[in-house]
Scaffold this motif. Sequence first.
Motif, PDB file in Angstrom:
ATOM      1  N   SER A  58      31.505  23.896 -23.344  1.00 42.44           N
ATOM      2  CA  SER A  58      31.992  23.837 -25.036  1.00 42.44           C
ATOM      3  C   SER A  58      32.587  22.623 -24.810  1.00 42.44           C
ATOM      4  O   SER A  58      33.715  22.604 -24.516  1.00 42.44           O
ATOM      5  CB  SER A  58      32.333  24.870 -25.255  1.00 42.44           C
ATOM      6  OG  SER A  58      32.510  24.812 -27.134  1.00 42.44           O
ATOM      7  N   TYR A  60      35.661  22.415 -27.379  1.00 43.95           N
ATOM      8  CA  TYR A  60      36.626  23.297 -27.975  1.00 43.95           C
ATOM      9  C   TYR A  60      37.077  24.018 -26.969  1.00 43.95           C
ATOM     10  O   TYR A  60      37.715  24.691 -27.506  1.00 43.95           O
ATOM     11  CB  TYR A  60      35.732  24.166 -28.969  1.00 43.95           C
ATOM     12  CG  TYR A  60      34.796  23.261 -30.164  1.00 43.95           C
ATOM     13  CD1 TYR A  60      35.750  22.050 -30.684  1.00 43.95           C
ATOM     14  CD2 TYR A  60      33.549  23.622 -29.964  1.00 43.95           C
ATOM     15  CE1 TYR A  60      34.678  21.223 -31.625  1.00 43.95           C
ATOM     16  CE2 TYR A  60      32.896  22.703 -31.176  1.00 43.95           C
ATOM     17  CZ  TYR A  60      33.351  21.531 -31.803  1.00 43.95           C
ATOM     18  OH  TYR A  60      32.323  20.504 -32.239  1.00 43.95           O
ATOM     19  N   ASP A  92      29.042  24.688 -31.204  1.00 42.62           N
ATOM     20  CA  ASP A  92      29.113  23.158 -32.012  1.00 42.62           C
ATOM     21  C   ASP A  92      27.657  23.021 -33.115  1.00 42.62           C
ATOM     22  O   ASP A  92      26.230  23.027 -32.343  1.00 42.62           O
ATOM     23  CB  ASP A  92      29.089  21.338 -30.526  1.00 42.62           C
ATOM     24  CG  ASP A  92      29.407  20.287 -31.817  1.00 42.62           C
ATOM     25  OD1 ASP A  92      29.771  20.234 -31.644  1.00 42.62           O
ATOM     26  OD2 ASP A  92      27.671  19.537 -31.265  1.00 42.62           O
ATOM     27  N   PRO A  97      33.019  21.749 -35.025  1.00 40.50           N
ATOM     28  CA  PRO A  97      32.968  23.549 -35.364  1.00 40.50           C
ATOM     29  C   PRO A  97      32.770  24.239 -36.124  1.00 40.50           C
ATOM     30  O   PRO A  97      32.755  24.405 -37.124  1.00 40.50           O
ATOM     31  CB  PRO A  97      33.970  23.727 -34.073  1.00 40.50           C
ATOM     32  CG  PRO A  97      34.691  22.441 -35.209  1.00 40.50           C
ATOM     33  CD  PRO A  97      34.270  21.396 -35.263  1.00 40.50           C
TER      34      PRO A  97
END
Length: 357
Positions: A58, A60, A92, A97
Amino acid sequence: MNMLEAVRLVAARELKVKLRDKTFLISTLFFLLFAFGSSVLPALFAGGPSSVAVAQGSPYEGKLRDAGLDVKVVANPEQTVRDGDADAAVVDKNAQPEVLAMKDAPSDVVSALSVQPAVQLLDPDAVNPVAAFLVPFMFALVFFFTSLTFGIQIAQSVVEEKQTRMVEILVAAVPVRALLIGKVAAGGILALAQVALIAVVTVTGAQFTDDADTLLPLLGPAMSWFIPFFVLGFIMLAALWAAVGALVNRLEDVGNAGMPVQLIVMLPFFLVIFLNDNPLAMRILSYVPFSAPTAMPVRLFDGSAAGWEPFVSLVILALAAAGALLIGARLYEGSLLRTNARTSWSAAWRDRELRSI
């Protein structure tokens, strides 16, 4: 025996009696638990950082870890939230996000993913608004309750000695003024010890909070000045409370006779609480003897007092304490052996029955 030996004897007796008093010990323990709990419980109830689930790789993950969140890399983030193994999940969606949560998304997760605007602090040394309210409140609260509680106990002690006729034996053994000073000294030692314990416990509990590094350095100078102001302020009020006890013959009458003293304790308490954001009012209050023990440390905390001001205020308070001792001693001497009825303030002031003892 000389005056110093008599004062020491009376103070030692008062300390022994009070340290064996279960009510005093229980109240001290309660104050310590309250002080520690008020420092620690908010941090404990706040809990730790939110747990957030993300998929392998990911984009993030790094941002969430940098925010101090508990990041869990799983195969199915949504199912992890449904199973209750994470507070939220970040997936995602169209290169943006998206936070998944059962009811409400944790604010720290949303904050970590948000774009923070640039911030310029025009007054970086300003005191936190919450601390700016709580610190004046705590200083005023400690002085108010301690001086009132111990002052009433001193008055009650005098009344009990009058009721049991013990005072006649004490007066025959030691000078009357030594009896007064010994009671005030013992009460001051116990009050100061209790305040010191509360301060230690509060500072220890504050170590558990996030603001400890910024708040404690500001509190240091204010707390160090609070001690001499507290001692002189307590002596000033304790002498008057001892006189109140000498004026009456029943414990039930302490409240009525001590109403003037209660007012001069309560009024500064509320003035400091409600006017702490008024610079002119706080400057005036910091030089008034009955409010200086709380107003001046507060001004030192927020940085509004000049370096010379606490010294001048302390001198004024010391003179007021000495005057209160003289007034209290005269009233105390003029009414201590009156056991038939309540003595008025004016009659006690005029009576010189014990001045030669």
